[in-house]
Structure formats: structure tokens, C-alpha cells
Design an enzyme around this catalytic site. Structure first.
Site: not given
Ligand code: NI
Length: 177
Positions: A46, A133-134, A137, A51, A91-92
Site C-alpha cells: 500500500g 493505514h493508508e 496517511h 508518502q 510502513c514504507l
Molecule cells: Ni504506510
């Protein structure tokens, strides 16, 4: 398509609240394609536009193992949350760290797709976690906001040290969102 750079915690740009997309055009579709390429390459399941330093309400997700079930959500709104579930999340933007987060077990979300068509989606399990989660963000929130302050500070110090030393982010052991 192009691979984009992913911002890393504690970069303050990750804390902005993303704005709704006013018009879904080829620029947005190009952004979605670039985000998918970036997510698959990371590898992750995701990615939110914030991000990659684009403060719009755009999300891509693909929880398939074959990387051929991309999901794109533009201006998503959560309509209902039910139940409770704990899952390990990464998370990235927080490379190398996985912590247990409690979220709703089921989610119903309304969104636009890459063509500007409205759709509704009901999800549970990993996809439900991923969507929550997204959407966090998009509101400037990270999964580390759901864990203890001590753990969050510890992760922050480790990542700041790595960034100062120019250490490459570790290859994720599990899928990061
Ligand atoms: Ni994330």
C-alpha cells in the site's frame, strides 16, 4: 512510469493533511501508475500519495501475491468500522519496523476510482487494515502513532541515526503498507 522517492519518518511532510482531488485527469492517472510502480518495487502492499510528497487524497493498494490486483482509491471516505483486530504493521515510510496495531476488523469505504467513478468497498482482514493505514496517511497519521510513545521515540531515534549515517534502508522482511 517512474519510480518515486518515499519520504521517511520523522519527515514533517508526512504530517500534512492531504487535500481532495478536484479533477481526475491524466496527471492523476500518471501519479497512480507511478505510485503503483514505486509500491511494487519497494516492495509494499500500500502507498499513499503523501508518502511520495504529493499531498492529495490518493491511495494505491495491492495485497495479492501476484501483484496483479491493483486497487486505487481517490478521495476515500470511511462509512463504517466494525469489530476489533490486532495485526503487525509496517510502513514504507518507517522502513524496517513492524509493530502490533489495533484497528477495526471490517471497514466500508466509499471512493472514486482512477476514472472518477464512485464505488463502495467492504473489506476485512489485511485489506481492511491496509485501507485504514493508508487513510491515516492522508490525515498525516502514521502507524507509529498507534503504539506507545516510548517505542515511537525509539524508532524515531534509530531512523534519524540511519539517515545521518546514510545507511540504506533494510530490505523489508514482511510486506510494508
Ligand atoms: Ni504506510
Amino acid at each position: 512510469m517512474a519510480k518515486l522517492d518515499i519520504l521517511t519518518f520523522p519527515d514533517p511532510r508526512l504530517r500534512r493533511k492531504a487535500s481532495p482531488v478536484a479533477r481526475i485527469d491524466d496527471n492523476i492517472r500518471r501519479l497512480v501508475d507511478d505510485m503503483l510502480e514505486t509500491m511494487y518495487a519497494a516492495p509494499g502492499i500500500g502507498l499513499a500519495a503523501i508518502q511520495v510528497n504529493v499531498p492529495w487524497r490518493v491511495i494505491v493498494i495491492d495485497i495479492s501475491e501476484t501483484h496483479d490486483r491493483p486497487l486505487c482509491l481517490i478521495n476515500p471516505v470511511i462509512r463504517s468500522l466494525e469489530g476489533e483486530e490486532e495485526m503487525d504493521e509496517g510502513c514504507l515510510s518507517v522502513p524496517g519496523f513492524f509493530e502490533t496495531v489495533r484497528r477495526a476488523e471490517r471497514v466500508r469505504v466509499e471512493s472514486l476510482d482512477r476514472h472518477g467513478e464512485r464505488f463502495e468497498l467492504e473489506a476485512d482482514g489485511l485489506l481492511a487494515v491496509c485501507i485504514q493505514h493508508e487513510i491515516d496517511h492522508l490525515d498525516g497519521k502514521l502507524f507509529v502513532d498507534h503504539i506507545s510513545m516510548l517505542k515511537r521515540q525509539w524508532i524515531r531515534r534509530k531512523l534519524e541515526k540511519e539517515q545521518r549515517q546514510g545507511v540504506a534502508a533494510p530490505v523489508p522482511r514482511r510486506s510494508a503498507i
